[in-house]
Motif scaffolding. Structure first.
Motif, PDB file in Angstrom:
ATOM      1  N   ASN A 181      37.528  26.185 -12.557  1.00 31.52           N
ATOM      2  CA  ASN A 181      37.178  27.554 -12.188  1.00 31.52           C
ATOM      3  C   ASN A 181      38.153  28.070 -11.147  1.00 31.52           C
ATOM      4  O   ASN A 181      38.653  27.308 -10.316  1.00 31.52           O
ATOM      5  N   GLU A 182      38.368  29.390 -11.217  1.00 29.24           N
ATOM      6  CA  GLU A 182      39.287  29.996 -10.256  1.00 29.24           C
ATOM      7  C   GLU A 182      38.680  31.274  -9.705  1.00 29.24           C
ATOM      8  O   GLU A 182      37.983  31.980 -10.439  1.00 29.24           O
ATOM      9  N   THR A 183      39.005  31.588  -8.460  1.00 34.19           N
ATOM     10  CA  THR A 183      38.607  32.893  -7.926  1.00 34.19           C
ATOM     11  C   THR A 183      39.638  33.946  -8.345  1.00 34.19           C
ATOM     12  O   THR A 183      39.348  35.128  -8.372  1.00 34.19           O
TER      13      THR A 183
ATOM     14  N   ILE B 153      32.427  21.679 -21.311  1.00 34.55           N
ATOM     15  CA  ILE B 153      33.735  22.025 -20.748  1.00 34.55           C
ATOM     16  C   ILE B 153      33.706  23.508 -20.426  1.00 34.55           C
ATOM     17  O   ILE B 153      33.270  24.302 -21.255  1.00 34.55           O
ATOM     18  N   ARG B 154      34.137  23.882 -19.246  1.00 31.95           N
ATOM     19  CA  ARG B 154      34.150  25.330 -18.961  1.00 31.95           C
ATOM     20  C   ARG B 154      35.341  25.680 -18.087  1.00 31.95           C
ATOM     21  O   ARG B 154      35.825  24.862 -17.284  1.00 31.95           O
ATOM     22  N   THR B 155      35.779  26.900 -18.258  1.00 32.99           N
ATOM     23  CA  THR B 155      36.839  27.429 -17.406  1.00 32.99           C
ATOM     24  C   THR B 155      36.563  28.898 -17.181  1.00 32.99           C
ATOM     25  O   THR B 155      36.020  29.570 -18.061  1.00 32.99           O
ATOM     26  N   ALA B 156      36.906  29.381 -16.002  1.00 30.64           N
ATOM     27  CA  ALA B 156      36.649  30.793 -15.724  1.00 30.64           C
ATOM     28  C   ALA B 156      37.623  31.326 -14.698  1.00 30.64           C
ATOM     29  O   ALA B 156      38.086  30.593 -13.818  1.00 30.64           O
TER      30      ALA B 156
ATOM     31  N   GLY C  52      33.351  37.072  -8.647  1.00 30.73           N
ATOM     32  CA  GLY C  52      32.844  36.443  -7.422  1.00 30.73           C
ATOM     33  C   GLY C  52      31.463  35.836  -7.578  1.00 30.73           C
ATOM     34  O   GLY C  52      30.925  35.262  -6.631  1.00 30.73           O
ATOM     35  N   SER C  53      30.880  35.971  -8.773  1.00 29.62           N
ATOM     36  CA  SER C  53      29.536  35.413  -8.975  1.00 29.62           C
ATOM     37  C   SER C  53      29.652  33.991  -9.525  1.00 29.62           C
ATOM     38  O   SER C  53      30.751  33.446  -9.663  1.00 29.62           O
ATOM     39  N   SER C  54      28.493  33.416  -9.872  1.00 29.43           N
ATOM     40  CA  SER C  54      28.534  32.091 -10.499  1.00 29.43           C
ATOM     41  C   SER C  54      28.478  32.259 -12.016  1.00 29.43           C
ATOM     42  O   SER C  54      28.539  33.386 -12.514  1.00 29.43           O
TER      43      SER C  54
ATOM     44  N   GLN D 171      27.419  23.976  -9.428  1.00 29.11           N
ATOM     45  CA  GLN D 171      28.071  25.158  -8.867  1.00 29.11           C
ATOM     46  C   GLN D 171      29.174  24.820  -7.870  1.00 29.11           C
ATOM     47  O   GLN D 171      29.903  25.693  -7.426  1.00 29.11           O
ATOM     48  N   SER D 172      29.245  23.574  -7.494  1.00 25.11           N
ATOM     49  CA  SER D 172      30.212  23.221  -6.465  1.00 25.11           C
ATOM     50  C   SER D 172      30.473  21.725  -6.536  1.00 25.11           C
ATOM     51  O   SER D 172      29.649  20.968  -7.053  1.00 25.11           O
ATOM     52  N   ILE D 173      31.613  21.324  -5.992  1.00 27.15           N
ATOM     53  CA  ILE D 173      31.846  19.895  -5.885  1.00 27.15           C
ATOM     54  C   ILE D 173      31.083  19.324  -4.691  1.00 27.15           C
ATOM     55  O   ILE D 173      30.980  18.121  -4.516  1.00 27.15           O
TER      56      ILE D 173
END
Ligand SMILES: NC(=O)c1ccc[n+]([C@@H]2O[C@H](COP(=O)([O-])OP(=O)(O)OC[C@H]3O[C@@H](n4cnc5c(N)ncnc54)[C@H](OP(=O)(O)O)[C@@H]3O)[C@@H](O)[C@H]2O)c1
Length: 491
Positions: A217-219, A337-340, A462-464, A482-484
């Motif tokens: 995931n990227e901001t 698998i996800r990417t955003a 900026g959301s999840s 949602q987080s490491i």
């Protein structure tokens, strides 16, 4: 340390972005670490005429920027003396003959040749044809290797066409296909963590693992690359190669040895064992969305369609897939698998959720093993332990293993890749069977998504993860991490 033959690296596209930021500085770093063979030379090839001295000045400016002028001048002198420039104007039909003539000067250029094609993907096949036409791919007296930058095709058909074209002139052992993620130390660590610690292998099965999540995931949004991105999408950009490679490293069987051939053989088997997504149940296995307006670090940002200036695009900036693997080890275990882009946080990680213990307490959290790739590099086991006090209550604590500790060398992925290229070690490069297996799995999804013109789900920048993405989970107890970090997990 593996001995490296003296060789010449011929860098096509040397004035391009990748070369300036990664390749030339990477080669310089290898020289600083005394890892370049003594007589090694670098011949940079561009389409425009340029004096050698001007090119060397340009190299200096690249290094000044990259290393903030903080480098050893003796190493710099040695490095700069290795560098040459050759103009290959497209209008000159003898350009490749001239290149070959120049390279035949044995007193300057070692005859083992590695060609790095850091050019547009549409030029890969043509340049290999042109090299072959003047005998530069011929290996009778010394080795000849060709690095093909990514992407290797934009679907199965174009990947196979490129393969067919370059294998007119090159054997598989001469072709080095890049997925620069494989050059990252953190990815190599997945394999070593799994196989040099005997404790993991018995746990690494469907009996103990509930599911696996592979995330990037990227901001960041798509930025300046709107046209490129809209022709590519998240599936092709991130999942087809980088995340599928992470999946292969996480799920492959133990190789007979850690030799490049054995590692690749097991990765190929892992990718070929993945069950294709059933198109009649696509919505249960694949989810896509686009980011809308929102806030990143308190700053208002535009939505994807606004940036693109095309309200009709249905191209995904968020992609999530579910795969199963057809092996006894992974029977029934979903691999998510996800990417955003433009999510609330940037991280790349593998998160393994273990099954509940037979004796569970009601407030008990799940056990996870998190292998974080970036921005932090660590391996973390989350376990439940008793809270001090009179009651029988537990809380989650972490057993942390940093993969990078103070004074560790920091090696860029391209430095490892360039070194392996010169060593003739293909383990960090893709075999054609891996490329094809991956396209075979993703092509049908990409096609179905292109054909599907129904409105795309959106998520606020900026959301999840979009809540609708939960549709791909096997059961209501599964959720995106949602987080490491511990404790911020549920969607
Ligand atoms: N692995 C990764 O993460 C990653 C990241 C970025 C890019 N890439 C890939 O790396 C490649 C290069 O990307 P880039 O961003 O550096 O592109 P770029 O900035 O457009 O540079 C390409 C360079 O190629 C030169 N060129 C074009 N045709 C040539 C030819 N026939 N012979 C010699 N030079 C030629 C051009 O320079 P002149 O006009 O001076 O000839 C140009 O500077 C692309 O395939 C891209 O997809 C990979």
């Amino acid at each position: 340390m593996t001995k490296i033959d003296d060789c010449t690296l011929i860098l096509f596209g040397a004035s391009g972005n990748l070369s300036r930021i990664k390749l030339i500085p990477g080669l310089f770093r290898l020289d600083t670490l005394d890892r370049l063979p003594e007589k090694m030379k670098i011949l940079s090839v561009g389409r425009s005429p340029l004096e050698e001295s001007a090119w060397r000045d340009d190299i200096k400016s690249m290094l000044d920027i990259k290393f903030k002028k903080n480098y050893d001048t003796k190493v710099f002198e040695r490095f700069i003396a290795r560098n040459f420039y050759q103009a290959n104007p497209p209008s000159d039909e003898n350009a490749f003959k001239k290149l070959s003539d120049r390279l035949s000067n044995k007193s300057t250029f070692p005859q083992n040749l590695a060609f790095f094609l850091s050019v547009r993907p549409s030029d890969f096949a043509l340049i290999v044809d042109q090299l072959a036409s003047v005998g530069l791919t011929e290996e009778s007296k010394s080795w000849r290797r060709v690095v093909i930058e990514k992407p290797f095709g934009t679907n199965l058909e174009t990947a196979q066409a490129l393969q067919k074209s370059i294998t007119k002139h090159l054997k598989e052992t001469q072709i080095y296909r890049i997925d620069h993620y494989l050059g990252k130390s953190a990815l190599q660590n997945i394999l070593l963590t799994r196989f040099v610690n005997h404790i993991f292998d018995p746990l690494w099965t469907h009996e103990h693992i509930d599911h696996i999540q592979i995330t990037n995931n990227e901001t960041l949004g798509v930025g300046e690359r709107t046209q490129f991105y809209d022709a590519t999408g998240a599936l092709r950009d991130m999942i087809q190669s980088h995340l599928m490679q992470m999946l292969a490293l996480t799920t492959m069987e133990m190789p007979k040895t850690l030799s490049p051939e054995n590692i690749r053989a097991e990765k190929i088997k892992a990718l070929e064992s993945i069950i294709p997504i059933p198109l009649n149940e696509l919505h249960k296995h694949a989810f896509k969305a686009q980011y809308g307006r929102g806030k990143i670090n308190g700053e208002e940002v535009k939505g994807y369609l606004e940036e693109l200036k095309n309200p009709k695009s249905v191209v995904e900036t968020y992609a999530a897939l579910k795969f199963y693997i057809n092996t006894p080890r992974w029977k029934g275990v979903p691999m998510y698998i996800r990417t955003a882009k433009r999510l609330h946080a940037s991280d790349t990680a593998i998160a393994i959720k273990f099954k509940k213990a037979p004796l569970s307490l009601t407030e008990q959290a799940d056990n996870w093993l998190v292998i974080s790739i970036q921005p932090k590099e660590f391996t973390r086991f989350e376990i439940e332990t008793k809270i001090q006090g009179l009651d029988t209550k537990v809380r989650t604590v972490a057993m942390d293993a940093p993969n990078r500790i103070k004074n560790d060398e920091s090696i860029d992925a391209y430095e490892s890749l360039l070194l392996n290229l010169m060593q003739g070690d293909q383990s960090l490069y893709l075999h054609i069977n891996e490329v094809e297996a991956s396209w075979r799995l993703l092509d049908p999804v990409i096609k179905a998504w292109i054909d599907d013109k129904s409105p795309v789900f959106t998520y606020e920048a900026g959301s999840s993860d979009p809540v609708e993405s939960k549709v791909i989970f096997d059961n209501p107890e599964q959720f995106w991490r949602q987080s490491i970090e511990i404790g911020e997990n549920k969607l």
